[in-house]
Design an enzyme around this catalytic site. Sequence first.
Site, short mmCIF file in Angstrom:
data_model
loop_
_atom_site.label_atom_id
_atom_site.label_comp_id
_atom_site.label_asym_id
_atom_site.label_seq_id
_atom_site.Cartn_x
_atom_site.Cartn_y
_atom_site.Cartn_z
N HIS A 140 0.86 -1.19 0.00
CA HIS A 140 0.00 0.00 0.00
C HIS A 140 0.89 1.24 0.00
O HIS A 140 2.00 1.22 0.52
CB HIS A 140 -0.90 -0.01 1.23
CG HIS A 140 -1.97 1.04 1.21
ND1 HIS A 140 -1.73 2.35 1.59
CD2 HIS A 140 -3.27 1.00 0.83
CE1 HIS A 140 -2.83 3.04 1.46
NE2 HIS A 140 -3.79 2.26 1.00
N GLU A 188 -3.71 2.89 -7.29
CA GLU A 188 -4.16 3.96 -6.40
C GLU A 188 -3.19 5.13 -6.47
O GLU A 188 -2.14 5.10 -5.83
CB GLU A 188 -4.23 3.47 -4.95
CG GLU A 188 -5.29 2.45 -4.65
CD GLU A 188 -5.41 2.25 -3.14
OE1 GLU A 188 -6.48 2.54 -2.60
OE2 GLU A 188 -4.43 1.82 -2.51
#
EC number: 5.3.1.1
Length: 214
Positions: free
Chosen positions: A85, A133
Site C-alpha cells: 500500500h 491507487e
Amino acid sequence: MFVLVNLKAYPCDSIAVATAARDVADDAGVRIAVAPQAADLARVADTGVETWAQHVSPIDHGSHTGSTRPATVADAGAVGTLINHSERRLTLADIDRAREVAADNGLETIVCANNPAQAGAAAALGPDAVAVEPPTLIGGDVSVASADPDIVTDAVTAVTQVDDSVDVFCGAGVSTGSDVAAAADLGASGVLLASGVAKADDPSAALTDLVSKI
C-alpha cells in the site's frame, strides 16, 4: 465487483463497521471485505465478515521484531492481504517474497501500485489482483475513476498484457455507488476505499450506497 474497506488506523469502531459490511454484503449479494488493524483481525473475523490484513511482512519464523507474519494473519481469520500500500511501501524483492509467503499460507493477495506502469510490473509477480491507487487522490473526495479515468483503463491494459488472470482493482477517493459503477465501466473488477466508510457517521448507509449500482 469486490469492495475492500481498509480501516487503516482511523478512530472507528472496527466491529461495528465489520458487522455492517457483513450485513450489507449478505443483503446485496456483493462481496465486501474489511481490513482492520492487525490487533483487531481476530475480532473482526469473528463477526463473519470477509477479513483481510492491511499488510504482511516478507517473513516466516525468525527474529523479526515488529513484523506481521502471514501465517499469523491467516490463523487470526484473514483470507487475504494487501501488499505494498502507498502508506506501507516495500521493495520489489520484498513484495515478491511477501506475496509468496502469503500464498503459501492460503492468503489471497492484492499488490498496490501508484500508476499503470507499476501495475503491470506488479502483475508479473503473480498476485491475485493489482490495485492502482494514485497517492495524490488517496483520502480525497474525488475518485480516481472521475479524476483521471485513463489511469484505470491504462492499468487494466498493462495488467492484462502481462497476465490476464490477474484482477485489476482501483482505489483513491472512492466513496459512492457512482464511483463504484464508474470503476466497473472502466474495466476494474473491484475497488479499495477507506475514509468513505471508516469515517462515515453511518457505515451501513455508506456501504449500502456503495453497492447500490452494482
